[in-house]
Write a protein that holds these residues in place. Structure first.
Motif, mmCIF file in Angstrom:
data_model
loop_
_atom_site.group_PDB
_atom_site.id
_atom_site.type_symbol
_atom_site.label_atom_id
_atom_site.label_comp_id
_atom_site.label_asym_id
_atom_site.label_seq_id
_atom_site.Cartn_x
_atom_site.Cartn_y
_atom_site.Cartn_z
ATOM 1 N N ALA A 15 -15.413 44.402 7.072
ATOM 2 C CA ALA A 15 -15.447 43.743 5.031
ATOM 3 C C ALA A 15 -15.698 42.688 5.486
ATOM 4 C CB ALA A 15 -14.811 44.954 4.432
ATOM 5 N N ARG A 16 -14.869 42.261 3.768
ATOM 6 C CA ARG A 16 -14.842 40.425 3.463
ATOM 7 C C ARG A 16 -14.467 39.901 4.230
ATOM 8 N NH1 ARG A 16 -13.578 42.109 -1.218
ATOM 9 N NH2 ARG A 16 -15.508 41.192 -2.015
ATOM 10 N N THR A 172 -15.002 45.802 -0.093
ATOM 11 C CA THR A 172 -15.530 45.643 -1.358
ATOM 12 C C THR A 172 -16.688 47.278 -1.247
ATOM 13 O OG1 THR A 172 -17.562 45.899 1.106
ATOM 14 C CG2 THR A 172 -16.429 43.600 0.496
ATOM 15 N N PHE A 208 -14.015 44.674 -7.103
ATOM 16 C CA PHE A 208 -13.638 44.068 -5.299
ATOM 17 C C PHE A 208 -14.125 42.758 -5.888
ATOM 18 C CE2 PHE A 208 -15.818 48.710 -5.551
ATOM 19 C CZ PHE A 208 -15.013 49.049 -4.398
ATOM 20 N N ASP A 209 -14.695 41.447 -6.268
ATOM 21 C CA ASP A 209 -14.573 40.736 -6.937
ATOM 22 C C ASP A 209 -12.584 40.158 -7.191
ATOM 23 O OD1 ASP A 209 -17.239 40.830 -7.108
ATOM 24 O OD2 ASP A 209 -17.005 41.048 -8.878
ATOM 25 N N ALA A 212 -10.997 39.693 -3.432
ATOM 26 C CA ALA A 212 -11.640 37.835 -2.639
ATOM 27 C C ALA A 212 -10.203 37.314 -2.477
ATOM 28 C CB ALA A 212 -12.271 37.453 -3.137
#
Length: 228
Positions: A15-16, A172, A208-209, A212
């Motif tokens: 994912a991220r 995400t 989701f932001d 980060a």
């Protein structure tokens, strides 16, 4: 720095994490153990990440090699991070007990940092969860903190060189959609007050932001433990 990642399902990828490693100038290789790829040798790479795997899956051909690699990395000096399945394997290798939690936990849950937590994270934050199994705190490890259903959402061991996370800071919208589309829900999820439906998981993209910067802080702190 070159980071190795062990993947156990096409629907539970980095994912991220992959994007973060690229943005920070680190190279990485993903080993798809579920597709028959062998794990790297213990001396290869500068750090190791063991990703999540579906729960209630019988031991696979890769399990023994992965466990040996985890144990060798624990005995060494390189950073080791486990998420979900990976965290459980690390905890068990450190002598902690793995068990089925009282309630399944899926979707967004509030995590409260423990007083003794060494993690550079807010005192309270939302994280994505997808599990029923839990682990105990390994000896000499420090807790991350917990949620209403899971008192231990992670731990740090050996001055933060080894980190285990039950929750998913790397999630995400795309990775969660893949889980929902292809993976069975953890046992007992439908009856659990800590289980969310698909709409609740995906209705707010800003969630989701907000993950980060949490992932950035955690990975930055973790990789600082790498030998100079």
């Amino acid at each position: 720095m070159h980071v190795h990642l062990l993947q156990h399902s096409p629907h539970l990828g980095p994912a991220r994490i992959g994007d973060w490693l690229d943005s920070m100038g680190h190279s990485h290789t993903v080993f798809h153990l579920d597709q028959g790829e062998l794990p790297p040798r213990p001396g290869e790479g500068d750090a190791l990440i063991v990703l999540d795997a579906p729960e209630d899956v019988p031991p696979a051909d890769w399990a023994r090699g992965e466990r040996k690699l985890i144990e060798r990395t624990l005995d060494g000096h390189k950073p080791l991070l486990g998420i979900g399945h990976g965290a459980k394997q690390i905890a068990e290798a450190l002598g902690a007990t793995i068990s089925r939690g009282t309630l399944a936990e899926t979707g967004w849950q509030t995590v409260t940092l423990a007083e003794a937590s060494p993690f550079d994270l807010p005192e309270r934050f939302e994280a994505f969860t997808w599990h029923r199994e839990i682990f105990g705190l390994p000896e000499d490890a420090l807790p991350l903190g917990g949620s209403a259903a899971s008192p231990l959402q992670g731990f740090a061991w050996d001055a933060g060189r080894v980190v285990g996370l039950l929750c998913h800071l790397e999630a995400t919208a795309e990775s969660v959609t893949a889980m929902l589309d292809h993976l069975p829900r953890p046992a007992g999820d439908a009856e659990s007050p800590h289980g969310q439906d698909r709409e609740a998981m995906l209705d707010d993209p800003k969630r989701f932001d907000r993950l980060a910067p949490l992932l950035d802080r955690l990975l930055t702190q973790w990789l600082r433990t790498a030998p100079a």
